[in-house]
Design a protein around this motif. Structure first.
Motif, short mmCIF file in Angstrom:
data_model
loop_
_atom_site.label_atom_id
_atom_site.label_comp_id
_atom_site.label_asym_id
_atom_site.label_seq_id
_atom_site.Cartn_x
_atom_site.Cartn_y
_atom_site.Cartn_z
N ASN A 32 0.83 -1.21 0.00
CA ASN A 32 0.00 0.00 0.00
C ASN A 32 0.87 1.26 0.00
O ASN A 32 1.70 1.47 0.89
N ASP A 33 0.67 2.08 -1.04
CA ASP A 33 1.38 3.35 -1.22
C ASP A 33 2.89 3.17 -1.39
O ASP A 33 3.65 4.13 -1.24
N LEU B 88 -4.65 -2.19 -17.21
CA LEU B 88 -4.85 -1.93 -15.79
C LEU B 88 -5.39 -3.19 -15.11
O LEU B 88 -6.11 -3.98 -15.72
N GLY B 89 -5.06 -3.35 -13.83
CA GLY B 89 -5.66 -4.44 -13.08
C GLY B 89 -4.67 -5.45 -12.56
O GLY B 89 -3.45 -5.23 -12.57
N GLN B 90 -5.21 -6.59 -12.11
CA GLN B 90 -4.54 -7.65 -11.36
C GLN B 90 -4.22 -7.14 -9.95
O GLN B 90 -3.17 -6.58 -9.68
N THR B 91 -5.19 -7.35 -9.08
CA THR B 91 -5.21 -6.76 -7.75
C THR B 91 -4.06 -7.25 -6.88
O THR B 91 -3.81 -8.45 -6.79
N PRO B 92 -3.36 -6.33 -6.22
CA PRO B 92 -2.34 -6.76 -5.24
C PRO B 92 -3.01 -7.54 -4.11
O PRO B 92 -4.16 -7.28 -3.75
N GLU B 93 -2.27 -8.46 -3.53
CA GLU B 93 -2.83 -9.28 -2.45
C GLU B 93 -3.32 -8.41 -1.30
O GLU B 93 -4.38 -8.67 -0.71
N TRP B 94 -2.58 -7.34 -1.00
CA TRP B 94 -2.96 -6.49 0.13
C TRP B 94 -4.26 -5.73 -0.12
O TRP B 94 -4.95 -5.34 0.83
N ALA B 95 -4.62 -5.53 -1.41
CA ALA B 95 -5.81 -4.74 -1.74
C ALA B 95 -7.01 -5.60 -2.09
O ALA B 95 -8.10 -5.08 -2.33
N ALA B 96 -6.85 -6.93 -2.15
CA ALA B 96 -7.90 -7.83 -2.63
C ALA B 96 -8.99 -8.05 -1.59
O ALA B 96 -8.70 -8.19 -0.40
N SER B 97 -10.23 -8.11 -2.05
CA SER B 97 -11.33 -8.47 -1.15
C SER B 97 -11.22 -9.93 -0.74
O SER B 97 -11.69 -10.33 0.32
N ASP B 98 -10.59 -10.75 -1.58
CA ASP B 98 -10.32 -12.15 -1.25
C ASP B 98 -8.85 -12.42 -1.54
O ASP B 98 -8.48 -12.83 -2.63
N PRO B 99 -7.97 -12.18 -0.58
CA PRO B 99 -6.53 -12.34 -0.81
C PRO B 99 -6.12 -13.76 -1.18
O PRO B 99 -5.04 -13.95 -1.75
N SER B 100 -6.97 -14.72 -0.88
CA SER B 100 -6.63 -16.11 -1.21
C SER B 100 -7.17 -16.55 -2.56
O SER B 100 -6.96 -17.70 -2.97
N ALA B 101 -7.86 -15.68 -3.27
CA ALA B 101 -8.43 -16.05 -4.56
C ALA B 101 -7.34 -16.47 -5.52
O ALA B 101 -6.38 -15.73 -5.74
N PRO B 102 -7.44 -17.67 -6.13
CA PRO B 102 -6.41 -18.11 -7.07
C PRO B 102 -6.36 -17.18 -8.28
O PRO B 102 -7.39 -16.67 -8.73
N GLY C 137 -11.65 2.74 -3.54
CA GLY C 137 -10.80 3.91 -3.42
C GLY C 137 -9.34 3.58 -3.71
O GLY C 137 -8.61 4.43 -4.26
N GLU C 138 -8.90 2.36 -3.38
CA GLU C 138 -7.53 1.95 -3.69
C GLU C 138 -7.34 1.84 -5.20
O GLU C 138 -6.30 2.19 -5.74
N TYR D 81 -4.74 4.07 -7.52
CA TYR D 81 -3.79 3.44 -8.46
C TYR D 81 -3.93 4.02 -9.87
O TYR D 81 -2.94 4.42 -10.50
N VAL D 82 -5.16 4.10 -10.35
CA VAL D 82 -5.38 4.64 -11.69
C VAL D 82 -4.93 6.10 -11.77
O VAL D 82 -4.29 6.52 -12.75
N ARG D 83 -5.22 6.88 -10.73
CA ARG D 83 -4.84 8.30 -10.73
C ARG D 83 -3.32 8.46 -10.76
O ARG D 83 -2.79 9.29 -11.50
N GLU D 84 -2.61 7.65 -9.97
CA GLU D 84 -1.16 7.73 -9.95
C GLU D 84 -0.57 7.42 -11.32
O GLU D 84 0.34 8.10 -11.80
N VAL D 85 -1.09 6.38 -11.96
CA VAL D 85 -0.59 6.00 -13.28
C VAL D 85 -0.88 7.08 -14.31
O VAL D 85 -0.01 7.51 -15.07
N ALA D 86 -2.13 7.54 -14.37
CA ALA D 86 -2.52 8.52 -15.38
C ALA D 86 -1.78 9.84 -15.20
O ALA D 86 -1.44 10.51 -16.19
N THR D 87 -1.51 10.21 -13.96
CA THR D 87 -0.78 11.45 -13.70
C THR D 87 0.68 11.32 -14.11
O THR D 87 1.24 12.21 -14.77
#
Length: 545
Positions: free
Chosen positions: A213-214, A239-253, A268-269, A273-279
């Motif tokens: 995170n951050d 864009l995408g492929q959720t980091p484990e720390w940001a996932a609603s299901d961190p164990s999802a294969p 919001g996370e 992420y999108v804002r940081e990349v686009a900027t």
């Protein structure tokens, strides 16, 4: 797409619901056909090009069925016929099979193209039905466009009666020739000219950019963007492929690791992420894809509505920072009816409202060829038309030789077949009015059609990519049309390009032709009125004017 990883794989690994839109008026289709030149009587036979029609067992990609409710239901047709779970597509655990040997080749006539063998003529096959939708003429970076006024479907013409589908040519952009390159995140550029690059399997996903995170890691994306811009190519960031720390299901294969296929627990996370990349990349990255293959469970285990929400948030965020940026839908695999149904449900949920381009992966089915793409695209376009979606379409992954089910390693297609497939893929892509086709991938040797043998040394297919790019990029294109015997003709400037996907045929060199060029780039004299033998490898007939 999911394939065995390259060396250093650890670094490369690879909402409010709106009411459904009533179906729009469904377009009927018209066969692209006609003829401009009067072909003269046969004379001396000139054999040009790779004429094998035997290597037509191109194969595409399997997609598993998710366990999410509604997967087996198509909003347009109801429960899919025979709906059963498709197998997962595991990473192949066996080495690639040996390269299939090319059949013994007869000696070429002395008038043939040097280095371009002819092979035995396979049994004749009926001509492949073309896309029955004349190509769209949309402009801008997105290209493509909607469908034409419905017309009756005429019969295919004889080979001496075909004519260009378009009365006025449209200039083909260099960005038509896209590709994937795993090494671009290390600053390694493909050893070819290319107009666009899709940043996928390049170490540039969300979980690789923001591993904690951050805590941001920009090195690979910086290198990829700088390399593409240096080469004059347009980068498309997935864009995408959720980091484990940001996932609603961190164990999802997930193919990219635990939690990668999960929706984020806090949108919001995602926005941050999108804002940081686009900027950071404003003016450097101007094209964004929302998510890779959400109708494959290894990449997305959420619902269509959840994905539409992410698309809306991303589109709004990007456009607020860079109003001129192009945002595509997630990329959908569209081989099978269940995959196409996922696309329709995404449209029903309002996904098209948050994109400038519809993004698909047109991998042919197990026995498909480049011509199979026409049928697949027609189904996609019809689904868009029924939802009154007029957005252009990009094909952001294409290759051949991936077996159905993924239980064995990809087939390695014969060089003659592979080279012909590359050239025909880009010719037919242009004929459909699709302005982007990204070859998957340039530096991976675990695919059916190899562009390089070791990541850098060009194969026959890699050379064909460069040759057909020289034939098309920046030139006026008037479309392609098939004849009754299955022979295709495309019109580029004053030149013509001909091939037959299923057999070796003779065509008569038209008046005004100054020579013939094969997809190996070599040319010989082609005297008007003489007979020219062509097959699976397109041949350019250069006009003397």
């Amino acid at each position: 797409m999911r394939l065995p990883r390259l060396p250093k794989a650890s670094s490369l690994r690879l909402p409010s619901l709106r009411r459904p839109t009533l179906p729009g008026k469904r377009s009927t289709q018209a066969v692209v056909a006609g003829g401009v030149a009067v072909l003269l009587a046969a004379g001396t036979v000139v054999t040009v090009g790779l004429t094998s029609g035997s290597g037509s067992d191109a194969v595409g990609m399997e997609s598993p069925v998710t366990l999410t409710p509604g997967w087996l239901t198509d909003p347009e047709t109801g429960l899919l016929k025979g709906a059963t779970s498709l197998p997962e597509y595991p990473i192949p655990t066996v080495p690639p099979p040996p390269v299939v040997a090319t059949p013994s080749l007869p000696a070429l006539p002395t008038t043939g193209l040097p280095g371009v063998p002819a092979v035995p003529t396979p049994p004749a096959a009926p001509p492949v039905a073309p896309s029955t939708r004349p190509p769209a003429t949309g402009g801008g970076s997105a290209g493509g466009g909607g469908g034409p006024t419905p017309t009756a479907t005429p019969p295919l013409p004889a080979s001496d009666e075909v004519s260009p589908p378009l009365a006025t040519g449209r200039t083909l952009p260099t960005s038509l020739f896209g590709l994937h390159a795993a090494g671009i995140g290390d600053g390694k550029a493909p050893r070819t000219e290319y107009g666009a690059v899709r940043l996928w399997d390049s170490g540039t996903t969300w979980r690789q950019i923001e591993p904690a995170n951050d805590k941001w890691s920009w090195e690979r994306l910086d290198a990829a963007v700088a390399t593409a811009r240096r080469d004059g190519a347009r980068p498309l960031l997935v864009l995408g492929q959720t980091p484990e720390w940001a996932a609603s299901d961190p164990s999802a294969p997930g193919y990219n690791g635990p939690g990668a296929s999960s929706p984020p627990r806090n949108n919001g996370e995602w926005v941050e992420y999108v804002r940081e990349v686009a900027t950071r990349y404003k003016g450097k990255i101007t094209e964004y894809e929302i998510w890779n293959e959400p109708n494959v469970t290894d990449f997305w285990r959420g619902s269509e509505a959840q994905l539409v929400t992410l698309a809306r948030l991303a589109n709004d965020t990007i456009k607020a920072i860079d109003p001129g940026a192009t945002v595509t839908t997630p990329s959908f695999v569209v081989r099978r009816p269940a995959q196409q149904a996922w696309l329709t449900r995404y449209l029903v949920a309002g996904g098209a409202e948050h994109a400038d381009v519809v993004n698909v992966h047109i991998y042919p089915d197990a026995t498909g060829t480049p011509e199979t793409m026409l049928t697949v695209y027609n189904e996609v376009r019809n689904r868009l038309d029924r939802r009154d979606v007029k957005l252009p379409v990009w094909n952001t992954e294409v290759n051949y030789g991936l077996p159905t089910g993924g239980t064995v390693a990809p087939l390695q297609l014969p060089e003659a077949t592979a080279a012909g497939y590359v050239a025909r893929t880009y010719l037919l892509t242009a004929s459909l009015g699709i302005s982007r086709a990204y070859w998957y991938m340039w530096d991976n040797t675990q695919v059916g059609v190899l562009m390089t043998s070791d990541g850098s040394k060009l194969t026959a297919a890699g050379r064909a990519y460069a040759v057909v790019r020289g034939w098309l990029a920046g030139r006026s294109f008037r479309g392609c049309a098939p004849a009754l015997d299955g022979t295709w003709t495309c019109w580029v400037g004053r030149d013509r390009i001909v091939w037959n996907p299923s057999k070796a045929v003779k065509v008569i060199v038209p008046s005004g032709t100054s020579g013939a060029v094969g997809i190996n780039g070599r040319a010989v004299a082609a005297k008007p009125g003489s007979s020219l033998t062509v097959g699976v490898a397109p041949v350019l007939l250069r006009d003397a004017g």
